[in-house]
Design an enzyme around this catalytic site. Structure first.
Site, PDB file in Angstrom:
ATOM      1  N   ALA A 209       0.799  -1.220  -0.154  1.00 28.20           N
ATOM      2  CA  ALA A 209       0.099   0.034   0.164  1.00 28.20           C
ATOM      3  C   ALA A 209       0.813   1.363   0.018  1.00 28.20           C
ATOM      4  CB  ALA A 209      -0.975  -0.007   1.051  1.00 28.20           C
ATOM      5  N   GLU A 210       2.013   1.117   0.231  1.00 27.06           N
ATOM      6  CA  GLU A 210       2.756   2.302   0.292  1.00 27.06           C
ATOM      7  C   GLU A 210       3.273   2.552  -1.315  1.00 27.06           C
ATOM      8  OE1 GLU A 210       3.207   0.706   3.539  1.00 27.06           O
ATOM      9  OE2 GLU A 210       2.537   2.759   3.884  1.00 27.06           O
ATOM     10  N   ASN A 286      -3.314   0.779   5.625  1.00 24.22           N
ATOM     11  CA  ASN A 286      -3.483   2.095   5.192  1.00 24.22           C
ATOM     12  C   ASN A 286      -4.061   2.127   3.737  1.00 24.22           C
ATOM     13  OD1 ASN A 286      -0.301   1.590   5.378  1.00 24.22           O
ATOM     14  ND2 ASN A 286      -0.598   2.795   3.465  1.00 24.22           N
ATOM     15  N   ASP A 331      -1.390   6.398   7.889  1.00 27.59           N
ATOM     16  CA  ASP A 331      -0.570   5.211   7.808  1.00 27.59           C
ATOM     17  C   ASP A 331      -1.015   4.361   9.196  1.00 27.59           C
ATOM     18  OD1 ASP A 331       0.754   2.840   7.182  1.00 27.59           O
ATOM     19  OD2 ASP A 331       2.784   4.059   7.009  1.00 27.59           O
ATOM     20  N   LYS A 358      -2.003   0.774  15.119  1.00 29.47           N
ATOM     21  CA  LYS A 358      -0.983   1.854  15.070  1.00 29.47           C
ATOM     22  C   LYS A 358      -1.600   3.254  15.429  1.00 29.47           C
ATOM     23  CE  LYS A 358       1.740   2.173  11.392  1.00 29.47           C
ATOM     24  NZ  LYS A 358       2.224   1.997   9.577  1.00 29.47           N
ATOM     25  N   ASN A 417       3.262  -1.796  16.397  1.00 31.02           N
ATOM     26  CA  ASN A 417       3.606  -1.973  14.915  1.00 31.02           C
ATOM     27  C   ASN A 417       3.273  -3.380  14.924  1.00 31.02           C
ATOM     28  OD1 ASN A 417       4.353  -2.374  12.074  1.00 31.02           O
ATOM     29  ND2 ASN A 417       4.686  -0.090  12.216  1.00 31.02           N
ATOM     30  N   TRP A 418       4.114  -4.046  14.273  1.00 26.08           N
ATOM     31  CA  TRP A 418       3.839  -5.511  14.024  1.00 26.08           C
ATOM     32  C   TRP A 418       4.135  -6.693  14.943  1.00 26.08           C
ATOM     33  CZ3 TRP A 418       7.766  -8.814  14.236  1.00 26.08           C
ATOM     34  CH2 TRP A 418       8.980  -8.052  14.162  1.00 26.08           C
ATOM     35  N   CYS A 634      15.649   2.383   2.590  1.00 30.37           N
ATOM     36  CA  CYS A 634      16.492   1.630   2.971  1.00 30.37           C
ATOM     37  C   CYS A 634      17.827   1.894   3.553  1.00 30.37           C
ATOM     38  CB  CYS A 634      16.716   0.617   1.453  1.00 30.37           C
ATOM     39  SG  CYS A 634      15.353  -0.195   1.070  1.00 30.37           S
TER      40      CYS A 634
HETATM   41 CA    CA Z   1       1.853   1.375   5.750  1.00 29.93          CA
END
Ligand code: CA
Length: 699
Positions: A209-210, A286, A331, A358, A417-418, A634
């Protein structure tokens, strides 16, 4: 040359990169069933009573991550030592929860590789790697080449791969039994989440989705990989018709031409299942792009983004939904842990579903009907002042980041988060890895989607040299929080010096285990949070631990390895602890005396660059904008690495000599560094190099 300031606040901006307790149970249980039968539907259904094993990613379909084992308890935990370790031989992030059945462990790692280990000794049984096709998917990865785990069913190990495949491996040999593509390979989908098996169906979602995709979850026949159903989370182009009445209804909550960038709502991580209600719960992410002003310009809730969906596992039909963040622009995914428990609320026994998405609120829902029961903030929240009687957040003016932009809490990495949370039926508490990470959000009013790039709609220009310093230094911290879901309040907390700490494990021994971003693996007393034991992990720990038993010995194990989203894109904050990526599985038992694997040494002082750039200030600035858009996610802000992927400040003369070949030509694509020839010219690459040389100088 502009002053390239790296203030605490500008560093803090870097997050924008987008990116029943049975007291009579004796210690030391019976051995695993001899010549145990394969993990079949009945064993999955009865997983709760199968104390010796960890058959599913959350141990049971309820995803409580609670082990009934009690050989290691609050009295004995001081004698815990390393029983064995296995070197995953990677500097990349490790997020997987291992699966353990009858003395065998299955764990996934970077690039979707799977390893089978002897759960008693750590000896390798087999390993499988999806190959270069996964590495060549790097352009579509928002947050690291990670994988959060496998599923085990009837002698097969199921894994989703970065390049969008669902693969069945023979659990004894690692041989591929079947391999199906679950995505359109021309769209930027990836899979990082663990599959779940319900009723002989392997359920898998995806991410992206980003970049701009349409989210969905699919089920495949475990026997042969035949697709059984696919349920989209957001409506597509109305002109093409709707796949279901639920999507037709959802389309009324969207405006503009949302389908052109897919809409988002990817199902990239959490799932749970209630076999009595026969409901499968999935969380959605998101929107694409992030900001509703761009995605659905006339407003609307944008169903079913940032929602919990209850699906019929036989058909994928939507039974109920609850949207945690209507019209999400921040997000605020609802893909975080979904945990099922039976709680007494207001004098009434309720079958509940719990989630800390989130957006900063801890939700308790009735999982049969989807009825909202309660929600309270578990971290500081500035975007909403609370929720109304139906659980809808009440947005504050602070939530609007058009114009000059705004610092908002939680930020894009979320209050949680995850990293999986756990629930202890004995204490009645949820053990939640929280983080205080506000973020600076600024809308890019001239946003134009670009194929092959992140398409969040946020303005990244502030990450070139911190010129949009919002004026306040922001401390990024974490805390392990024990949360009472009935009273909706915090019972105890352990403050942590940075964010992105590990998932949690609760055990019947009145213990909670959690690894930390700073490289510790720690046991706390579940009832009061007192620290009882810890060991150095030698690398940051993000994943959730597990516990299991082999031949009368209880083990506590975790797949450790620093890297992925926060590490890669947060640079200075992520390196503050000095941790580096070094993937390994660590298994602890009472009396364990194994030597820990070596800790990677610090990189040392930043060297003078081996080459000089003749670029002027304006060119460096242009290179910085390109860097912020395509490289930062990154390689980190200001070219400061996060301890996992290559830190560009340390690039060799040879790397600089090949800079254009690598960045434009894809000369290191097989290593996971993709080429950007479709978006960048050789001259662009030289500008990026000039920026890296300037901003990455020792200072
Ligand atoms: Ca996201």
């Amino acid at each position: 040359m502009p002053a390239l300031r790296r203030t605490a606040a500008s560093i803090a901006l870097a997050w924008l990169a987008g990116c029943s307790d049975d007291a009579t149970q004796p210690a030391g249980l019976a051995p695993a069933p001899a010549a145990a039968r394969p993990v079949d539907a009945a064993r999955l259904r009865d997983a709760e009573a199968d104390a010796a094993n960890w058959l599913m990613t959350g141990r049971t379909w309820s995803e409580q991550r609670y082990s009934p084992l009690r050989q290691v308890d609050e009295a004995s935990v001081g004698g815990l030592g390393l029983a064995w370790s296995y070197d995953l031989a990677t500097p990349l992030g490790v997020e997987a929860t291992p699966i353990v059945a009858d003395g065998e462990m299955y764990v996934s790692g970077p690039w979707s590789a799977v390893t089978a280990l002897d759960a008693k000794t750590g000896a390798r049984r087999w390993s499988w790697d999806p190959g270069l096709s996964a590495r060549h998917r790097a352009r579509a990865i928002c947050c690291g080449a990670v994988n959060r785990g496998v599923a085990l069913y009837e002698g097969r190990v199921y894994v989703g791969t970065l390049d969008g495949r669902l693969v069945a491996l023979d659990a004894k040999t690692g041989a591929v039994v079947w391999d199906v593509l679950t995505v359109d390979p021309d769209e930027p989908y990836t899979i990082t989440g663990a599959p779940r098996v319900v009723g002989g169906r392997v359920v898998i979602g995806n991410g992206g989705a980003e970049f701009g995709v349409r989210g969905y979850v699919s089920a495949y026949d475990a026997r042969d990989g035949r697709m059984l159903w696919r349920t989209f989370s957001v409506p597509g182009n109305p002109a093409l018709g709707f796949e279901s009445p639920a999507l037709e209804a959802a389309a009324k909550t969207w405006t503009g031409e949302w389908w052109k960038l897919g809409g988002g709502g990817t199902v990239w991580d959490s799932m749970a299942y209630d076999p009595e209600l026969d409901l499968l719960y999935v969380g959605t992410g998101n929107g694409s792009p992030h900001a509703r002003w761009l995605r659905s310009p006339e407003g609307g809730d944008n169903l079913y983004l940032a929602s919990i969906l209850a699906l019929r596992p036989e058909t994928g039909e939507l039974v109920w939904y609850f949207q945690t963040t209507p019209g999400d622009s921040w997000d605020y995914t609802a893909t975080q842990s979904i945990v099922l428990a039976d709680l007494e609320i207001g004098g009434r026994a309720r079958r509940v579903l719990m989630q800390a998405p989130k957006n900063g609120f801890f939700y308790v829902l009735d999982r049969e009907s989807g009825e909202f029961l309660s929600a309270r903030p578990y971290v500081p929240v500035t975007w909403a002042s609370g929720v109304d009687a139906k659980g809808r957040p009440i947005e504050t003016p602070e939530a609007d980041y058009r114009g000059a932009g705004r610092m908002i809490s939680p930020g894009v990495f979320g209050g949680h988060n995850w990293h999986p949370m756990s629930f202890h039926p004995g204490t009645g508490l949820v053990y939640l890895p929280t983080q205080r990470m506000p973020a600076f959000y600024k809308l890019d009013p001239s946003f134009a989607p670009e194929r092959g790039a992140m398409n969040t709609g946020l303005d990244y220009s502030t990450f070139v040299h911190g010129s949009a310093d919002p004026g306040a230094a922001v401390a990024i911290t974490g805390a392990l929080v024990a949360w009472d879901p009935v009273a909706q309040r915090e019972v105890w907390r352990v403050e942590q010096p940075t964010a992105w700490n590990g998932g949690t494990l609760a055990t019947a021994g009145n213990l909670v285990f959690q690894g930390t971003a700073t490289g510790r693996f720690v046991a706390y007393r579940a009832s009061d949070g007192e620290r009882l034991w810890e060991a150095p992990a030698g690398t940051g720990v993000m994943a959730g631990p597990v516990s299991y038993e082999v031949e009368g010995v209880q083990y506590v194990a975790v797949a450790a390895g620093w890297g992925s989203g926060f590490a890669n894109s947060a640079g200075p904050a992520a390196t503050a602890a000095g941790v580096r990526g070094a993937g390994r599985v660590l298994a602890y038992a009472l009396g364990g005396k194994a030597s820990p694997p070596p800790t990677p040494p610090p990189l040392g002082p930043v060297p003078e660059p081996p080459v000089r750039s003749e670029a002027g200030a304006a060119e460096v600035e242009r290179g910085g904008l390109l860097y912020a858009r395509l490289c930062l996610g990154c390689h980190g802000p200001f070219a400061i690495g996060g301890g996992s992927l290559p830190d560009l400040r340390y690039s060799s003369a040879e790397t600089h000599a090949r800079f254009v070949d690598i960045v434009v030509g894809g000369a290191r694509a097989d290593l996971g560094m993709p080429g950007f020839g479709d978006l960048l010219s050789a001259e662009d690459a030289r500008l990026i190099e000039a920026y890296v040389l300037e901003v990455g100088r020792p200072r």
